[in-house]
Structures are given as C-alpha cells and as structure tokens.
Design a protein around this motif. Structure first.
Motif, PDB file in Angstrom:
ATOM      1  N   TYR A  32       0.835  -1.194   0.000  1.00  0.00           N
ATOM      2  CA  TYR A  32       0.000   0.000   0.000  1.00  0.00           C
ATOM      3  C   TYR A  32       0.873   1.248   0.000  1.00  0.00           C
ATOM      4  CZ  TYR A  32       0.888   0.057   5.098  1.00  0.00           C
ATOM      5  OH  TYR A  32       1.483   0.074   6.343  1.00  0.00           O
ATOM      6  N   ASP A  33       0.330   2.302  -0.575  1.00  0.00           N
ATOM      7  CA  ASP A  33       0.963   3.616  -0.553  1.00  0.00           C
ATOM      8  C   ASP A  33       0.349   4.412   0.584  1.00  0.00           C
ATOM      9  OD1 ASP A  33       2.410   2.981  -2.886  1.00  0.00           O
ATOM     10  OD2 ASP A  33       0.703   3.592  -4.123  1.00  0.00           O
ATOM     11  N   LEU A  34       1.198   5.102   1.315  1.00  0.00           N
ATOM     12  CA  LEU A  34       0.772   5.854   2.490  1.00  0.00           C
ATOM     13  C   LEU A  34       0.981   7.339   2.249  1.00  0.00           C
ATOM     14  CD1 LEU A  34       1.600   5.112   6.185  1.00  0.00           C
ATOM     15  CD2 LEU A  34       2.425   7.239   5.167  1.00  0.00           C
ATOM     16  N   GLU A  35      -0.007   8.126   2.608  1.00  0.00           N
ATOM     17  CA  GLU A  35       0.132   9.577   2.668  1.00  0.00           C
ATOM     18  C   GLU A  35      -0.028   9.994   4.124  1.00  0.00           C
ATOM     19  OE1 GLU A  35      -1.421  11.734  -1.232  1.00  0.00           O
ATOM     20  OE2 GLU A  35      -2.971  10.454  -0.346  1.00  0.00           O
ATOM     21  N   LEU A  36       1.005  10.606   4.656  1.00  0.00           N
ATOM     22  CA  LEU A  36       1.016  11.041   6.049  1.00  0.00           C
ATOM     23  C   LEU A  36       0.751  12.540   6.081  1.00  0.00           C
ATOM     24  CD1 LEU A  36       1.665  10.488   9.079  1.00  0.00           C
ATOM     25  CD2 LEU A  36       4.032  11.030   8.524  1.00  0.00           C
ATOM     26  N   PHE A  37      -0.358  12.928   6.687  1.00  0.00           N
ATOM     27  CA  PHE A  37      -0.755  14.330   6.782  1.00  0.00           C
ATOM     28  C   PHE A  37      -0.426  14.859   8.179  1.00  0.00           C
ATOM     29  CE2 PHE A  37      -3.183  12.764   3.294  1.00  0.00           C
ATOM     30  CZ  PHE A  37      -3.489  13.849   2.495  1.00  0.00           C
ATOM     31  N   ARG A  38       0.203  16.037   8.225  1.00  0.00           N
ATOM     32  CA  ARG A  38       0.420  16.729   9.492  1.00  0.00           C
ATOM     33  C   ARG A  38      -0.177  18.122   9.374  1.00  0.00           C
ATOM     34  NH1 ARG A  38       5.495  19.940  10.824  1.00  0.00           N
ATOM     35  NH2 ARG A  38       4.164  21.295   9.594  1.00  0.00           N
ATOM     36  N   LEU A  39      -1.097  18.450  10.261  1.00  0.00           N
ATOM     37  CA  LEU A  39      -1.741  19.755  10.300  1.00  0.00           C
ATOM     38  C   LEU A  39      -1.226  20.501  11.527  1.00  0.00           C
ATOM     39  CD1 LEU A  39      -3.726  17.729   8.779  1.00  0.00           C
ATOM     40  CD2 LEU A  39      -5.519  19.370   9.327  1.00  0.00           C
ATOM     41  N   LEU A  40      -0.682  21.683  11.295  1.00  0.00           N
ATOM     42  CA  LEU A  40      -0.105  22.467  12.386  1.00  0.00           C
ATOM     43  C   LEU A  40      -0.495  23.932  12.191  1.00  0.00           C
ATOM     44  CD1 LEU A  40       1.928  22.103  14.825  1.00  0.00           C
ATOM     45  CD2 LEU A  40       3.695  22.908  13.257  1.00  0.00           C
ATOM     46  N   PRO A  41      -1.060  24.587  13.220  1.00  0.00           N
ATOM     47  CA  PRO A  41      -1.451  25.993  13.048  1.00  0.00           C
ATOM     48  C   PRO A  41      -0.232  26.906  13.010  1.00  0.00           C
ATOM     49  CG  PRO A  41      -1.866  25.268  15.296  1.00  0.00           C
ATOM     50  CD  PRO A  41      -1.424  24.059  14.539  1.00  0.00           C
ATOM     51  N   ASP A  42      -0.299  27.917  12.154  1.00  0.00           N
ATOM     52  CA  ASP A  42       0.777  28.895  12.105  1.00  0.00           C
ATOM     53  C   ASP A  42       0.535  29.997  13.142  1.00  0.00           C
ATOM     54  OD1 ASP A  42      -1.136  30.627  11.044  1.00  0.00           O
ATOM     55  OD2 ASP A  42      -0.424  30.421   8.990  1.00  0.00           O
ATOM     56  N   ALA A  43       1.325  31.046  13.086  1.00  0.00           N
ATOM     57  CA  ALA A  43       1.239  32.107  14.098  1.00  0.00           C
ATOM     58  C   ALA A  43      -0.104  32.820  14.089  1.00  0.00           C
ATOM     59  CB  ALA A  43       2.369  33.111  13.878  1.00  0.00           C
ATOM     60  N   THR A  44      -0.820  32.756  12.972  1.00  0.00           N
ATOM     61  CA  THR A  44      -2.129  33.417  12.887  1.00  0.00           C
ATOM     62  C   THR A  44      -3.280  32.470  13.212  1.00  0.00           C
ATOM     63  OG1 THR A  44      -2.496  32.911  10.539  1.00  0.00           O
ATOM     64  CG2 THR A  44      -1.174  34.861  11.065  1.00  0.00           C
ATOM     65  N   GLY A  45      -2.949  31.193  13.512  1.00  0.00           N
ATOM     66  CA  GLY A  45      -3.990  30.220  13.814  1.00  0.00           C
ATOM     67  C   GLY A  45      -4.527  29.488  12.610  1.00  0.00           C
TER      68      GLY A  45
END
Length: 260
Positions: free
Chosen positions: A196-209
C-alpha cells in the motif's frame, strides 16, 4: 513491482525527523514504555545483565533511548542521517550516550557477531517491497548477531490489516510548544492486496492560527506473521515466535528469533 528507492525513503525520514515525535501524544512516555517492554523481552531471554544492542532502524531514538536509559549499550543506525543525528542529540539531552550511523539495514557496517540483540522496530522492515531486499536485511541482522543472539522485529498487525484493508488511520492530536497538531494517514492498497501507498498528513497551526498542511508519502509491504517468520528462517534465524501487545506492553506485535 519495484521497490521504493532508498534515497527517496531516506529523504522521507530526513524531512520527517524534526516532527516525528508528534506521532505520539507524549513522546517521553513512549520512550519509557517501549524501552521497558523491549528490555523485559531481552532480559527474559538473555539474562539480567545489560546487552550490546543494535537498533538498525533507530529513527529519532524512540526505542534506542528507552533501552539505553535501562542500562543497555545501544548503537543506532538509520537510513536517514538527519533522524540518526537527532537520536544522538535527544539521548545526550537525557544524559545518555547513543552512537549512531547512517546505514541501510541491508548493508550494516559492523563485523560478524558484534551484538547480543538486534532491534528493528516500528514497522521499519516493511518499507522493503521486494523479497530479495527483505532477505538481505534479515541476513544482515543475523550476521551481526553473536551465536545465540536475539532479534526483535516489530510491524503493524498485518494479518488483520490485509484482511480489512483500511483506507486511513484515526487522527492523532498532540500538543507541542503550546501548539496543537493533528496527524493522520491515508492508505491506498495495491491490486496485489499486500502493498500500500501511504500519505502522512500533518496539520499544524501557524502564528495566525491558520492550519498548515504537510504531506509525506511512502510505501509498505504488509507482510503477514507467517511470511515474515518464513523469511527469518531463510535468513538462518531460528525459533521464530510472535508475541502480542497484550502480553508484552509493546505497541506492535514482535517477532522474536535467534541466531543459531
């Protein structure tokens, strides 16, 4: 079927090294918990004394630091030099020594019989998509083990995952430096039902949210317990046995085998 180029895989983990700890709600707790679980397996089979351990896919040190903290003499290698360097720094910050090197597990830079234990944990081996590469890696692990030495290898529970073929993992929320991040994976299964192919998502807020999204991609071979045990036997490892998280406290199933 072609394997993922190891240069691409190294870059995947080079890029991921800075925030790999975000996969865990509490990375320091994971160091202690995983180290204790592996330590118990080692001492139960090799005795109470500290062991000479190679972590041949050490990453940023999740298992290696935990074992070093319990008195084992640990050396780490990883395909990603950035990850291996972070492992050294993280160990030093905790007052521990952890020598590392950038190396491919299919060509380990050590003499025969160098280690009491080889650890290959956290689903590292299934990055190898071809049988000849799996055989080469397990052959190298067996080569650098002393006679009677112990191999500990962990993967995801692929017997179940190949049956269910999930399309994603649940989101993991972590707080670091006062900022909340979210990590999750999307899986695209190949037609063979094994890879299988994996896509790893990381969501991180910046300085403005505002949420910033980073996506990293890799591939895996979902080897079953029977398949991996057979590969271990082909490599000359003996007594292959699987132990489950409910019995060990480790977060993945662990294959235990010995050098003859």
């Amino acid at each position: 079927m072609t394997t993922t180029p190891q240069s691409d895989l190294g870059r995947f983990y080079d890029d991921f090294a800075e925030d790999y700890h975000l996969l865990y709600p509490d990375w320091d707790a994971a160091l202690a918990r995983q180290g204790a679980a592996l330590d118990a397996l080692i001492r139960d089979r090799l005795g109470a004394g500290p062991a000479e351990v190679l972590d041949c896919a050490c990453g940023i040190g999740t298992q290696a630091i935990g074992l070093a903290a319990l008195g084992h003499r640990v050396t780490g290698t990883d395909l990603s030099p950035v990850s291996a360097a972070r492992a050294v720094a993280e160990a030093a910050a905790r007052g521990l020594r952890l020598p590392t090197a950038a190396a491919d597990m299919r060509e380990l830079p050590f003499p025969d019989g160098r280690f009491d234990v080889v650890v290959c944990a956290d689903n590292a081996l299934p990055h190898l998509l071809m049988a000849e590469d799996v055989r080469a890696a397990l052959g190298e692990m067996r080569r650098v083990l002393r006679p009677g030495g112990l191999m500990l290898l962990s993967t995801r529970p692929y017997d179940e995952l190949r049956r269910d073929r999930p399309a994603s993992t649940p989101p993991q929320t972590t707080e670091s430096d006062g900022r909340r991040s979210v990590v999750f994976q999307l899986w695209q299964w190949h037609a063979d039902g094994e890879r299988y192919d994996l896509e790893l998502f990381r969501l991180l807020p910046d300085a403005t949210g505002q949420w910033q999204v980073a996506v990293r991609r890799s591939s895996y071979w979902a080897l079953t317990r029977a398949e991996l045990s057979a590969f271990a036997a082909e490599a000359g490892l003996t007594g292959a046995d699987w132990v489950q998280p409910a019995d060990t406290g480790f977060f993945q199933p662990v294959l235990i085998a010995r050098a003859p």
